[in-house]
Design an enzyme around this catalytic site. Sequence first.
Site, PDB file in Angstrom:
ATOM      1  N   MET A 154      49.526  50.482  33.513  1.00 39.45           N
ATOM      2  CA  MET A 154      48.165  50.135  33.111  1.00 39.45           C
ATOM      3  C   MET A 154      47.334  50.022  34.130  1.00 39.45           C
ATOM      4  O   MET A 154      46.408  49.119  34.268  1.00 39.45           O
ATOM      5  CB  MET A 154      48.281  49.006  32.332  1.00 39.45           C
ATOM      6  CG  MET A 154      47.321  48.343  31.383  1.00 39.45           C
ATOM      7  SD  MET A 154      47.236  49.825  30.150  1.00 39.45           S
ATOM      8  CE  MET A 154      46.218  48.757  28.822  1.00 39.45           C
ATOM      9  N   GLY A 155      47.141  51.146  34.971  1.00 37.48           N
ATOM     10  CA  GLY A 155      46.144  51.211  35.933  1.00 37.48           C
ATOM     11  C   GLY A 155      44.898  52.163  35.420  1.00 37.48           C
ATOM     12  O   GLY A 155      44.534  51.835  34.112  1.00 37.48           O
ATOM     13  N   ARG A 156      44.087  52.727  35.918  1.00 39.23           N
ATOM     14  CA  ARG A 156      42.862  53.270  35.541  1.00 39.23           C
ATOM     15  C   ARG A 156      42.911  54.235  34.321  1.00 39.23           C
ATOM     16  O   ARG A 156      42.481  54.039  33.438  1.00 39.23           O
ATOM     17  CB  ARG A 156      42.232  54.064  36.687  1.00 39.23           C
ATOM     18  CG  ARG A 156      41.673  53.531  37.645  1.00 39.23           C
ATOM     19  CD  ARG A 156      40.663  54.235  38.606  1.00 39.23           C
ATOM     20  NE  ARG A 156      40.467  53.774  39.961  1.00 39.23           N
ATOM     21  CZ  ARG A 156      41.173  53.661  40.938  1.00 39.23           C
ATOM     22  NH1 ARG A 156      42.346  54.018  41.000  1.00 39.23           N
ATOM     23  NH2 ARG A 156      40.909  53.047  42.073  1.00 39.23           N
ATOM     24  N   ILE A 157      44.257  55.192  34.619  1.00 40.15           N
ATOM     25  CA  ILE A 157      44.126  56.015  33.576  1.00 40.15           C
ATOM     26  C   ILE A 157      45.054  55.517  32.291  1.00 40.15           C
ATOM     27  O   ILE A 157      44.425  55.741  31.266  1.00 40.15           O
ATOM     28  CB  ILE A 157      45.107  57.370  34.077  1.00 40.15           C
ATOM     29  CG1 ILE A 157      44.163  58.123  35.162  1.00 40.15           C
ATOM     30  CG2 ILE A 157      45.286  58.289  32.984  1.00 40.15           C
ATOM     31  CD1 ILE A 157      45.197  59.252  36.045  1.00 40.15           C
ATOM     32  N   THR A 234      51.857  62.521  31.390  1.00 35.78           N
ATOM     33  CA  THR A 234      50.828  63.390  32.121  1.00 35.78           C
ATOM     34  C   THR A 234      50.715  62.634  33.653  1.00 35.78           C
ATOM     35  O   THR A 234      49.630  62.904  34.278  1.00 35.78           O
ATOM     36  CB  THR A 234      49.309  63.089  31.557  1.00 35.78           C
ATOM     37  OG1 THR A 234      49.056  61.917  31.436  1.00 35.78           O
ATOM     38  CG2 THR A 234      49.140  63.759  30.005  1.00 35.78           C
ATOM     39  N   ARG A 236      53.748  62.274  36.633  1.00 37.47           N
ATOM     40  CA  ARG A 236      54.384  62.918  37.600  1.00 37.47           C
ATOM     41  C   ARG A 236      55.965  63.144  36.711  1.00 37.47           C
ATOM     42  O   ARG A 236      56.640  62.147  35.980  1.00 37.47           O
ATOM     43  CB  ARG A 236      54.757  62.278  38.813  1.00 37.47           C
ATOM     44  CG  ARG A 236      53.686  62.469  39.539  1.00 37.47           C
ATOM     45  CD  ARG A 236      53.397  63.683  40.058  1.00 37.47           C
ATOM     46  NE  ARG A 236      51.932  63.757  40.890  1.00 37.47           N
ATOM     47  CZ  ARG A 236      50.961  64.082  40.670  1.00 37.47           C
ATOM     48  NH1 ARG A 236      50.513  64.265  39.495  1.00 37.47           N
ATOM     49  NH2 ARG A 236      49.996  63.873  41.567  1.00 37.47           N
ATOM     50  N   GLU A 265      58.479  71.204  39.071  1.00 30.79           N
ATOM     51  CA  GLU A 265      57.253  72.091  38.419  1.00 30.79           C
ATOM     52  C   GLU A 265      57.072  73.086  39.838  1.00 30.79           C
ATOM     53  O   GLU A 265      57.307  72.791  40.867  1.00 30.79           O
ATOM     54  CB  GLU A 265      56.027  71.078  38.820  1.00 30.79           C
ATOM     55  CG  GLU A 265      55.119  71.001  37.595  1.00 30.79           C
ATOM     56  CD  GLU A 265      54.201  70.072  38.064  1.00 30.79           C
ATOM     57  OE1 GLU A 265      54.215  69.034  37.344  1.00 30.79           O
ATOM     58  OE2 GLU A 265      53.034  70.315  38.763  1.00 30.79           O
ATOM     59  N   HIS A 283      50.398  71.287  33.779  1.00 33.02           N
ATOM     60  CA  HIS A 283      49.725  70.288  34.571  1.00 33.02           C
ATOM     61  C   HIS A 283      48.294  70.630  34.649  1.00 33.02           C
ATOM     62  O   HIS A 283      47.426  70.882  35.828  1.00 33.02           O
ATOM     63  CB  HIS A 283      50.406  70.604  35.969  1.00 33.02           C
ATOM     64  CG  HIS A 283      50.209  69.256  36.960  1.00 33.02           C
ATOM     65  ND1 HIS A 283      51.089  68.602  37.793  1.00 33.02           N
ATOM     66  CD2 HIS A 283      49.272  68.122  36.829  1.00 33.02           C
ATOM     67  CE1 HIS A 283      50.623  67.436  38.524  1.00 33.02           C
ATOM     68  NE2 HIS A 283      49.639  67.283  37.748  1.00 33.02           N
TER      69      HIS A 283
END
Length: 317
Positions: A154-157, A234, A236, A265, A283
């Site tokens: 629950m950080g910025r993104i 979205t 890693r 990837e 990505h």
Amino acid sequence: MKPRLFLSRKLPDLAMQRLNEAFDLRFNPEDRALSKKEIMEGVKDAEALICLLTDNIDKEVILSAENLRVISCYSVGFNNVDLEAANERGIAVCNTAGVLTESTADLTWALIMATCRRISESERFLREGRFKAWEPLLMLGQDVHGKTLGILGMGRIGQAVAKRAFGFDMRIIYHNGGWEVGSLPYEAEEVDLDTLLKESDILTLHTPLTPETRHLIGKAQIELMKPTSVLINTARGAIVDEAELIKALKDKRIFGAGFDVYEQEPYLPPELLALDNVVLLPHIGSASIETRTKMGMMAIENALAVLEGRIPLARVN
Ligand code: DGY
């Protein structure tokens, strides 16, 4: 004299202009990723490096660059840089935290909608000429509105994704690995990881990749998820044990998955590509013209700030 900067791949035009003004710029003129040897050659005499998340900036690269004072990542993720080696050499490592938050949250929502409502699969069906009539049971998916959105990280993104859920009347639950989350402008309940897995209808991953989060979502965790749930990534690829995810999708143990990132990837296992209950993107979380330009400007400003003895906008070590 301008400081020397090595750039491992061409950036959007505005950023290239600014780089040329501010630095003695050396860059990869070809539109391809460089090998480790080429990066070492490029960074040899540089004081600053702007690198991509696909460049492996390991100890050997760092030790080979005697004049290097700043590694400026053109990404928010910095798991491709050996921080310990950078610390040993007193090299600042910076990232583009903040400027790509909203674009990545937008793309996360595109994946949520596409996975729950089987958008890619429906379009493939139509383009293959298989749409013959409206049918009561054609392409039935999962509703999004009114469901429980689970956010791991629950950080910025994560918070920007949660903010968008408000219009869908969703219940929001989250787990932040014990890290404090300040006050939120919407209702959201902090839960432990097992509860998050059991109760989410849509589980979306926004945690950085660290040794602790590698394969955080494996067999045991997927088994706790609802059979009607979807998993969105979205962040890693290696946060999820891809082999276990493929098995779960094949056995329909979860409804579907929407992925923008992969364990190895750009390699994607053929078994994953063959599945219909997945939406797979290359990505592109931050891939808008505006955001990729802002990322370039921020990576440049970070490098300049370190070289000029100012505090950079985002330093990670
Ligand atoms: C990042 O910045 O780490 C994203 O994965 C790509 O923009």
